[in-house]
Design a protein around this motif. Structure first.
Motif, short mmCIF file in Angstrom:
data_model
loop_
_atom_site.label_atom_id
_atom_site.label_comp_id
_atom_site.label_asym_id
_atom_site.label_seq_id
_atom_site.Cartn_x
_atom_site.Cartn_y
_atom_site.Cartn_z
N SER A 1 0.81 -1.23 0.00
CA SER A 1 0.00 0.00 0.00
C SER A 1 0.84 1.27 0.00
CB SER A 1 -0.91 0.03 1.23
OG SER A 1 -1.85 -0.99 1.15
N ASN A 2 2.14 1.16 0.24
CA ASN A 2 2.96 2.37 0.32
C ASN A 2 4.30 2.26 -0.42
OD1 ASN A 2 4.55 0.82 1.99
ND2 ASN A 2 4.12 1.99 3.84
N ASN B 1 2.06 -1.77 -8.13
CA ASN B 1 3.08 -0.88 -7.58
C ASN B 1 4.01 -0.31 -8.64
OD1 ASN B 1 2.59 -3.21 -5.42
ND2 ASN B 1 2.89 -1.26 -4.39
N ASN C 1 -2.40 4.87 1.27
CA ASN C 1 -2.84 3.69 0.54
C ASN C 1 -2.81 3.96 -0.97
OD1 ASN C 1 -4.08 1.46 -0.58
ND2 ASN C 1 -5.64 1.32 1.01
N ASP D 1 -3.50 2.13 -3.33
CA ASP D 1 -4.48 1.39 -4.12
C ASP D 1 -5.39 2.32 -4.92
OD1 ASP D 1 -3.48 -0.97 -3.12
OD2 ASP D 1 -5.05 -1.22 -1.63
#
Length: 149
Positions: free
Chosen positions: A53-54, A71, A126, A128
């Motif tokens: 998420s990061n 990503n 996040n 996403d």
């Protein structure tokens, strides 16, 4: 670049961390073998700080994202060294690549984009909600990040 005080890289995975996988070409349906960079190495070593998420995987080869498609942010290849360029007469002359540091506008845009991601409340915790393939549209204002639900 890694030792320059103006850059703050958290991790660099070079080719020594890569391993081979088999993928299928979307257009032809044929299988091919290639190397990938496994972000799981970072996530498993530092789970309190880094996860899917990061983390942004910046690379000039999208096939390197095969294990972590969400990503991946594809960029143009960067060449630090001068490259030989053939002139029309057949002789070679030394010239800088069009993507050298002095002319690299993409790197400036990527910096703006990553700053935008880091400072936008909807996405900073996040990724996403970020579609990395449209990073230029986010920077120009043509696209906005999806809101938190």
């Amino acid at each position: 670049m890694l030792t320059h005080p103006g850059y703050k890289f958290c991790f660099v995975l070079d080719k020594t961390s890569m391993f081979q996988i088999v993928s299928t070409n979307i257009r032809s349906g044929k299988q091919f073998t290639h190397h990938v960079k496994p972000l799981q190495i970072i996530w498993s070593k530092f789970p309190r700080y880094w996860n899917e998420s990061n983390t942004v995987h910046l690379d000039d080869l999208s096939r390197n994202f095969a294990l972590n498609l969400g990503n991946g942010l594809k960029c143009t290849a960067y060449y630090r060294k001068k490259r030989k360029k053939r002139s029309g007469s057949g002789s070679t002359s030394s010239s800088s690549s069009t993507n050298n540091g002095a002319n690299d506008k993409e790197l400036l845009g990527l910096g703006r984009f990553l700053e935008l991601v880091a400072t936008t409340e909807e996405v900073c915790d996040n990724f996403d909600r970020v579609d990395f393939q449209y990073w230029q549209d986010y920077v120009s204002g043509k696209r906005e990040f999806r809101k938190k639900k």
